[in-house]
Design a protein around this motif. Sequence first.
Motif, short mmCIF file in Angstrom:
data_model
loop_
_atom_site.label_atom_id
_atom_site.label_comp_id
_atom_site.label_asym_id
_atom_site.label_seq_id
_atom_site.Cartn_x
_atom_site.Cartn_y
_atom_site.Cartn_z
N GLY A 172 6.00 -2.23 5.60
CA GLY A 172 6.47 -3.42 6.31
C GLY A 172 7.67 -3.11 7.20
N GLN A 173 7.92 -3.98 8.16
CA GLN A 173 9.03 -3.78 9.09
C GLN A 173 10.05 -4.92 9.02
OE1 GLN A 173 9.19 -1.00 10.81
NE2 GLN A 173 7.15 -0.33 10.20
N GLN A 174 9.57 -6.09 8.59
CA GLN A 174 10.43 -7.28 8.67
C GLN A 174 11.55 -7.26 7.64
OE1 GLN A 174 6.52 -9.93 9.69
NE2 GLN A 174 8.10 -10.95 8.49
N GLU A 175 12.66 -7.89 8.03
CA GLU A 175 13.79 -7.97 7.11
C GLU A 175 13.51 -8.87 5.91
OE1 GLU A 175 17.90 -9.16 8.30
OE2 GLU A 175 17.36 -7.85 10.01
N ASP A 176 12.67 -9.88 6.12
CA ASP A 176 12.36 -10.78 5.01
C ASP A 176 11.27 -10.22 4.09
OD1 ASP A 176 10.01 -11.15 6.41
OD2 ASP A 176 10.45 -13.21 7.04
N GLY A 177 10.69 -9.08 4.45
CA GLY A 177 9.71 -8.41 3.58
C GLY A 177 8.36 -9.11 3.50
N MET A 178 8.10 -10.09 4.38
CA MET A 178 6.84 -10.81 4.27
C MET A 178 5.64 -9.95 4.72
SD MET A 178 7.63 -13.50 2.74
CE MET A 178 6.21 -14.58 2.84
N ASP A 179 5.94 -8.79 5.31
CA ASP A 179 4.86 -7.86 5.66
C ASP A 179 4.87 -6.63 4.74
OD1 ASP A 179 7.22 -6.85 6.60
OD2 ASP A 179 6.46 -6.26 8.56
N SER A 180 5.61 -6.70 3.64
CA SER A 180 5.62 -5.59 2.69
C SER A 180 4.94 -6.04 1.39
CB SER A 180 7.06 -5.14 2.41
OG SER A 180 7.03 -4.03 1.55
N TYR A 181 3.62 -5.89 1.36
CA TYR A 181 2.82 -6.33 0.21
C TYR A 181 1.70 -5.31 0.03
CZ TYR A 181 0.02 -7.96 4.12
OH TYR A 181 -0.67 -8.00 5.29
N ALA A 182 1.00 -5.42 -1.09
CA ALA A 182 -0.07 -4.45 -1.36
C ALA A 182 -1.43 -5.04 -1.06
CB ALA A 182 0.02 -4.01 -2.81
N GLU A 183 -2.39 -4.15 -0.87
CA GLU A 183 -3.78 -4.54 -0.62
C GLU A 183 -4.70 -3.53 -1.27
OE1 GLU A 183 -4.54 -6.70 3.57
OE2 GLU A 183 -3.72 -4.68 3.73
N SER A 184 -5.86 -4.02 -1.66
CA SER A 184 -6.86 -3.16 -2.27
C SER A 184 -7.51 -2.28 -1.19
CB SER A 184 -7.88 -4.08 -2.92
OG SER A 184 -9.00 -3.40 -3.28
N LEU A 185 -7.76 -1.02 -1.50
CA LEU A 185 -8.43 -0.12 -0.54
C LEU A 185 -9.92 -0.05 -0.88
CD1 LEU A 185 -5.79 2.76 -0.40
CD2 LEU A 185 -6.33 1.15 1.45
N PRO A 186 -10.77 0.04 0.14
CA PRO A 186 -12.22 -0.07 -0.11
C PRO A 186 -12.87 1.25 -0.57
CG PRO A 186 -11.82 0.17 2.23
CD PRO A 186 -10.48 0.21 1.57
N PHE A 187 -12.32 1.85 -1.62
CA PHE A 187 -12.91 3.09 -2.13
C PHE A 187 -13.15 2.96 -3.62
CE2 PHE A 187 -9.79 4.38 1.19
CZ PHE A 187 -10.67 4.90 2.12
N THR A 188 -14.23 3.57 -4.11
CA THR A 188 -14.40 3.71 -5.56
C THR A 188 -14.69 5.18 -5.83
OG1 THR A 188 -16.74 3.21 -5.41
CG2 THR A 188 -15.30 1.36 -5.96
N TRP A 189 -14.58 5.57 -7.08
CA TRP A 189 -14.81 6.99 -7.41
C TRP A 189 -15.12 7.03 -8.91
CZ3 TRP A 189 -11.50 11.20 -4.65
CH2 TRP A 189 -12.10 12.45 -4.80
N SER A 190 -16.40 6.82 -9.24
CA SER A 190 -16.75 6.63 -10.65
C SER A 190 -16.51 7.89 -11.49
CB SER A 190 -18.20 6.17 -10.78
OG SER A 190 -19.05 7.11 -10.19
N GLU A 191 -16.52 9.08 -10.86
CA GLU A 191 -16.33 10.32 -11.66
C GLU A 191 -14.85 10.62 -11.92
OE1 GLU A 191 -17.84 10.47 -8.57
OE2 GLU A 191 -19.90 10.23 -9.29
N LEU A 192 -13.95 9.93 -11.22
CA LEU A 192 -12.53 10.24 -11.35
C LEU A 192 -11.98 9.78 -12.71
CD1 LEU A 192 -10.06 11.37 -9.76
CD2 LEU A 192 -9.60 9.05 -9.01
N ARG A 193 -11.17 10.62 -13.31
CA ARG A 193 -10.52 10.28 -14.58
C ARG A 193 -9.01 10.46 -14.45
NH1 ARG A 193 -14.85 8.83 -14.97
NH2 ARG A 193 -16.49 9.27 -16.47
N VAL A 194 -8.26 9.58 -15.12
CA VAL A 194 -6.82 9.76 -15.28
C VAL A 194 -6.57 9.92 -16.77
CG1 VAL A 194 -4.53 8.69 -15.11
CG2 VAL A 194 -6.14 8.48 -13.21
N GLY A 195 -5.90 10.99 -17.15
CA GLY A 195 -5.58 11.20 -18.57
C GLY A 195 -4.09 11.02 -18.77
#
Length: 329
Positions: A172-195
């Motif tokens: 984000g760039q704005q001082e009030d932070g209204m453009d600093s938020y998260a969004e889901s990314l359009p990727f999946t990865w069924s084989e990926l593991r986090v241990g």
Amino acid sequence: MKKSDVIKLIFPNNVPTQIVKEIGSAYAPTNIALCKYWGKRDQQINLPLTSSLSIALPSKGARTSLKLHDHDQVTLNGQLLAPDSNFVKRLGQFLDLFRMPHAWHLAVDIEMNIPVAAGLASSACGFAALVLSLDDLFGWQLSKKDLSILARLGSGSASRSLWDGFVEWHIGQQEDGMDSYAESLPFTWSELRVGILPLSQKEKPISSREAMQRTVETSLLYKEWPQKVMFDMAALKKALETKDFDLLGATAESNAMNMHATMLSSWPPICYSLPDTIAAMQEIWSLRQQGCPVYFTQDAGPNLKLLFLKDQADRVKQSFANLDALTLF
Ligand code: PMV
């Protein structure tokens, strides 16, 4: 900018605090950053100095239930917490953003299956679940963007804990932070593991808030960090698009090592690693040399999170007996 100013931007006509149901509840997964958020441009409203990118751990997180009560009361995994504990104070201050003093109080019941403040992102899922359950209790029906901004006010990484899968939090760039938020990314990865490799459950010696600030103010290496992040964000997106696991793993590991290098070069120095952390890193590097593609990332704590693919799961588990290997999709 104050947190209360952000609340006014989201609720221009006062915060609706008439309950629409007896119990408001929600679940939020915790998330692990593959490209880290480290450093704030606004400490009051948690605005980051860079974007970041994470993966949710759907089976690790927080379920929160809220109901009106005559005083604020917090239970964590069935245990009533002391009103003067840091956890309860931080939660009360967050609720104060939405209420006039003494207007209403809540009994907050949290079930969390990860240790609090051990660098396993308990505040991320905790604040995300709290914001979602407030939205449920008061029927706010806010957009995910606004919910992400509210969660960010509790803890920066909480802005990323409203989705499963891969998530990007925009600088984000704005001082009030209204453009600093998260969004889901359009990727999946069924084989990926986090241990999750638990090495110590002790509370961290220095909070990520304090560590981040000290790094920004004193580390000579920190000035290189924003550029490193730009490079790593692009590399991670390419890795997700092309399902290039080595690119994903190498980028995430290098990003974490660089973040910790900025901490080591701070004064007084910050080192979250324990001897067991270093030993585990060396074991991972040795596995890679033997042809097993496994990488790690590390947050503000001594525990490591390992990244590998399903077909390497048995081999990785042979080396790390207490590894909690998680399926993500
Ligand atoms: O959201 P905080 O203030 O707990 O900071 C999180 C910082 C890291 O976990 C080290 C990195 C990240 O992006 O999650």
